[in-house]
Design a protein around this motif. Structure first.
Motif, PDB file in Angstrom:
ATOM      1  N   LEU A 201      28.608 -65.712  25.388  1.00 19.74           N
ATOM      2  CA  LEU A 201      30.008 -65.948  25.024  1.00 19.74           C
ATOM      3  C   LEU A 201      30.725 -66.776  26.081  1.00 19.74           C
ATOM      4  O   LEU A 201      31.596 -67.595  25.772  1.00 19.74           O
ATOM      5  N   ARG A 202      30.352 -66.599  27.355  1.00 15.23           N
ATOM      6  CA  ARG A 202      31.005 -67.337  28.428  1.00 15.23           C
ATOM      7  C   ARG A 202      30.653 -68.821  28.424  1.00 15.23           C
ATOM      8  O   ARG A 202      31.370 -69.620  29.023  1.00 15.23           O
ATOM      9  N   ILE A 203      29.566 -69.194  27.751  1.00 12.62           N
ATOM     10  CA  ILE A 203      29.239 -70.619  27.640  1.00 12.62           C
ATOM     11  C   ILE A 203      30.372 -71.353  26.923  1.00 12.62           C
ATOM     12  O   ILE A 203      30.695 -72.498  27.241  1.00 12.62           O
ATOM     13  N   LEU A 204      31.016 -70.655  25.979  1.00 18.82           N
ATOM     14  CA  LEU A 204      32.110 -71.270  25.229  1.00 18.82           C
ATOM     15  C   LEU A 204      33.289 -71.638  26.111  1.00 18.82           C
ATOM     16  O   LEU A 204      34.122 -72.470  25.756  1.00 18.82           O
ATOM     17  N   ASP A 205      33.365 -71.004  27.283  1.00 18.66           N
ATOM     18  CA  ASP A 205      34.477 -71.231  28.199  1.00 18.66           C
ATOM     19  C   ASP A 205      34.190 -72.374  29.177  1.00 18.66           C
ATOM     20  O   ASP A 205      35.001 -72.665  30.060  1.00 18.66           O
ATOM     21  N   SER A 206      33.027 -73.028  29.017  1.00 20.00           N
ATOM     22  CA  SER A 206      32.638 -74.088  29.949  1.00 20.00           C
ATOM     23  C   SER A 206      33.614 -75.263  29.880  1.00 20.00           C
ATOM     24  O   SER A 206      34.061 -75.662  28.805  1.00 20.00           O
ATOM     25  N   LYS A 207      33.912 -75.823  31.045  1.00 19.49           N
ATOM     26  CA  LYS A 207      34.784 -76.994  31.125  1.00 19.49           C
ATOM     27  C   LYS A 207      33.966 -78.288  31.287  1.00 19.49           C
ATOM     28  O   LYS A 207      34.547 -79.358  31.465  1.00 19.49           O
ATOM     29  N   SER A 213      31.234 -81.295  22.702  1.00 15.77           N
ATOM     30  CA  SER A 213      30.879 -81.482  21.288  1.00 15.77           C
ATOM     31  C   SER A 213      29.919 -80.395  20.816  1.00 15.77           C
ATOM     32  O   SER A 213      29.996 -79.930  19.672  1.00 15.77           O
ATOM     33  N   LEU A 214      29.013 -79.973  21.704  1.00 23.78           N
ATOM     34  CA  LEU A 214      28.093 -78.882  21.373  1.00 23.78           C
ATOM     35  C   LEU A 214      28.855 -77.586  21.157  1.00 23.78           C
ATOM     36  O   LEU A 214      28.574 -76.823  20.219  1.00 23.78           O
ATOM     37  N   LEU A 215      29.830 -77.318  21.988  1.00 20.37           N
ATOM     38  CA  LEU A 215      30.614 -76.084  21.881  1.00 20.37           C
ATOM     39  C   LEU A 215      31.472 -76.083  20.621  1.00 20.37           C
ATOM     40  O   LEU A 215      31.658 -75.026  19.993  1.00 20.37           O
ATOM     41  N   GLU A 216      32.001 -77.239  20.260  1.00 20.63           N
ATOM     42  CA  GLU A 216      32.834 -77.316  19.058  1.00 20.63           C
ATOM     43  C   GLU A 216      32.055 -76.914  17.812  1.00 20.63           C
ATOM     44  O   GLU A 216      32.615 -76.342  16.872  1.00 20.63           O
ATOM     45  N   ALA A 217      30.764 -77.196  17.804  1.00 18.66           N
ATOM     46  CA  ALA A 217      29.943 -76.904  16.620  1.00 18.66           C
ATOM     47  C   ALA A 217      29.299 -75.522  16.670  1.00 18.66           C
ATOM     48  O   ALA A 217      28.593 -75.129  15.727  1.00 18.66           O
ATOM     49  N   LEU A 249      46.110 -70.774  17.986  1.00 11.57           N
ATOM     50  CA  LEU A 249      44.864 -70.028  17.882  1.00 11.57           C
ATOM     51  C   LEU A 249      43.764 -70.825  18.575  1.00 11.57           C
ATOM     52  O   LEU A 249      43.540 -71.999  18.261  1.00 11.57           O
ATOM     53  N   ASN A 250      43.087 -70.191  19.516  1.00 10.87           N
ATOM     54  CA  ASN A 250      42.033 -70.859  20.290  1.00 10.87           C
ATOM     55  C   ASN A 250      40.749 -70.050  20.155  1.00 10.87           C
ATOM     56  O   ASN A 250      40.553 -69.057  20.865  1.00 10.87           O
ATOM     57  N   PRO A 251      39.855 -70.431  19.259  1.00 15.47           N
ATOM     58  CA  PRO A 251      38.639 -69.643  19.019  1.00 15.47           C
ATOM     59  C   PRO A 251      37.694 -69.614  20.213  1.00 15.47           C
ATOM     60  O   PRO A 251      36.785 -68.785  20.254  1.00 15.47           O
ATOM     61  N   ARG A 252      37.894 -70.493  21.198  1.00 19.49           N
ATOM     62  CA  ARG A 252      37.019 -70.507  22.374  1.00 19.49           C
ATOM     63  C   ARG A 252      37.598 -69.727  23.542  1.00 19.49           C
ATOM     64  O   ARG A 252      37.018 -69.695  24.629  1.00 19.49           O
TER      65      ARG A 252
END
Length: 440
Positions: A201-207, A213-217, A249-252
């Motif tokens: 789940l923390r990968i989604l928080d990567s800057k 683009s990978l995280l968006e999908a 709303l921020n799903p990430r």
């Protein structure tokens, strides 16, 4: 770690007073826990595979008894421990009857890379509502923060919101993330690969820009939420809309600690550079069970004080209160020097006993030098005692904050004299009128 010097501390004290009044207006009471706790408390409460536990905690072995201890990296785990240890919720079996609104304030410690507004010893306000299950408390906490920003004059700050669901829903989402990121493992950076199986789940928080683009999908947690979680989140949003609170709303948005569930939020700004979070929090219904074996819902948030002060500084800061009410200046000829010094000392103590804040000049110096120090003290008035005042049992009261054309004519803007002679017997009454009974 840095020093906070007296010239800086005035802004800290002004902010701290604002925070105390604001918190008390919502029924929150102060709780103070130790700076040192057993390391296991944070490992269990925050999560073994979080950055805080893995890389940022200041841990050591107590050479006297071998205990593994840690300087607190945050407040919530210690507060929950103390609430359980002292039975503040009044548990009877698995039930409790006394929910608590609590706040803590003080230094916390994380061994991370120092940057503007972020130090290895920094200060945090942590607010916890423990024993409240409904979305109404979630909404109240967010609305009370909106009120704080308004009181502080902060308009360049916005709310981001997400729902993390319950444990089973996060677990299903976790498995979907592992499957997705494993299929794209060649695109992950070293940090994401390290987290792939421990905390995906923390990968989604990567800057990392290369990952965006990978995280968006990536699979979204919202697609895994069940009816109860969705109802909680939708009701919260209805409360916020009714209160006129704008949000995105921020799903990430996942937060950095393992104990969060359901509601998570951040207040962010563009005024502080890349590290734009001013306040972050959310619900942590499972933490009491993790630390104490008894279930109690809870929600809370933390505010980094250094970062909030930086933001306030960008709009002009908090106006510090006056250093004192009065600065006593005293100088006399050789014939009366001892008597005048004694009277100044006695007057200072008498006025302090009546509730006035008084600085007595010490260490000698001529009249001009003393008046400079009086002005620099931030006092409203200089109270002057010399030969004439000692002989006539009076003092001279001089305004240090008068300004403008009115002051040039010897009066303040409200018509009161800039300088006046006051009998000792009338001094307390005159000061009360001058300092506390001024017209609006």
């Amino acid at each position: 770690m840095n020093d906070i010097l007296p010239v800086q501390a005035a802004a800290w004290e002004g902010l701290e007073e604002t925070l105390r009044v604001w918190l008390h207006s919502y029924g929150y009471r102060n709780m103070r826990t130790p700076v040192l706790e057993h390391t296991a408390l944070f490992a269990r409460g925050i999560g073994e595979v979080t950055d805080i536990v893995e890389k940022e905690m200041f841990c050591f072995t107590d050479r006297l008894n071998g205990d593994e201890l840690t300087l607190r990296p945050e407040f919530t785990a210690g507060v929950v421990r103390a609430v359980a240890e002292h039975n503040l919720l009044e548990f009877r079996g698995e039930q409790f009857s006394q929910p608590q609104r609590l706040y803590s304030y003080g230094p916390v410690f994380r061994h991370e890379r120092p940057q503007k507004g972020r130090y290895r010893q920094f200060h945090q306000l942590s607010v916890e509502a423990i024993g409240f299950a409904g979305p109404d408390v979630d909404a109240e906490i967010i609305v009370m923060l909106a009120r704080l920003w308004e009181e502080l004059g902060l308009s360049q700050i916005r709310l981001e919101l997400n729902c993390l669901g319950d444990l089973a829903e996060r677990q299903a989402h976790r498995e979907a993330l592992i499957t997705y990121f494993t299929a794209h493992a060649d695109q992950l950076d070293a940090d994401a690969q390290r987290r792939l199986h421990s905390n995906p789940l923390r990968i989604l928080d990567s800057k990392n820009p290369a990952l965006q683009s990978l995280l968006e999908a990536a699979p979204r947690l919202s697609d895994f939420l069940g009816p109860a979680s969705l109802a909680h989140f939708q009701t919260l949003q209805r409360y916020l809309k009714q209160a006129g609170i704008a949000y995105t709303l921020n799903p990430r948005l996942v937060r950095g600690l393992d104990y969060y569930n359901l509601t998570v939020f951040e207040w962010v700004t563009d005024q502080l550079g890349a590290q734009g979070t001013v306040c972050g929090g959310g619900r942590y219904d499972g933490l009491m069970a993790t630390l104490a074996g008894k279930q109690a819902p809870a929600i809370g948030f933390g505010i980094g004080i250094e970062r909030l002060l930086l933001l306030l500084e960008s709009i002009g800061g908090i106006e510090p209160s006056a250093g004192c009410d009065l600065y006593i200046v005293h100088q006399a000829s050789d014939a009366y020097q001892a008597e005048v010094a004694l009277r100044a000392f006695a007057v200072a103590e008498e006025l302090r006993g009546l509730g006035f804040a008084v600085v007595l000049h010490c260490g000698g110096g001529n009249f001009k030098a003393q008046m400079k120090k009086a002005d620099a003290s931030g006092a409203h008035y200089a109270l002057i005692i010399g030969d004439n005042e000692w002989l006539s049992e009076t003092v001279t009261l001089k305004s240090l904050r008068a300004g403008g054309s009115a002051a040039d004519n010897g009066v303040q803007s409200d018509g009161r004299p800039v300088q006046q002679t006051v009998a000792l017997a009338e001094l307390a009454r005159v000061l009360s009128e001058q300092l506390y009974d001024q017209p609006d």
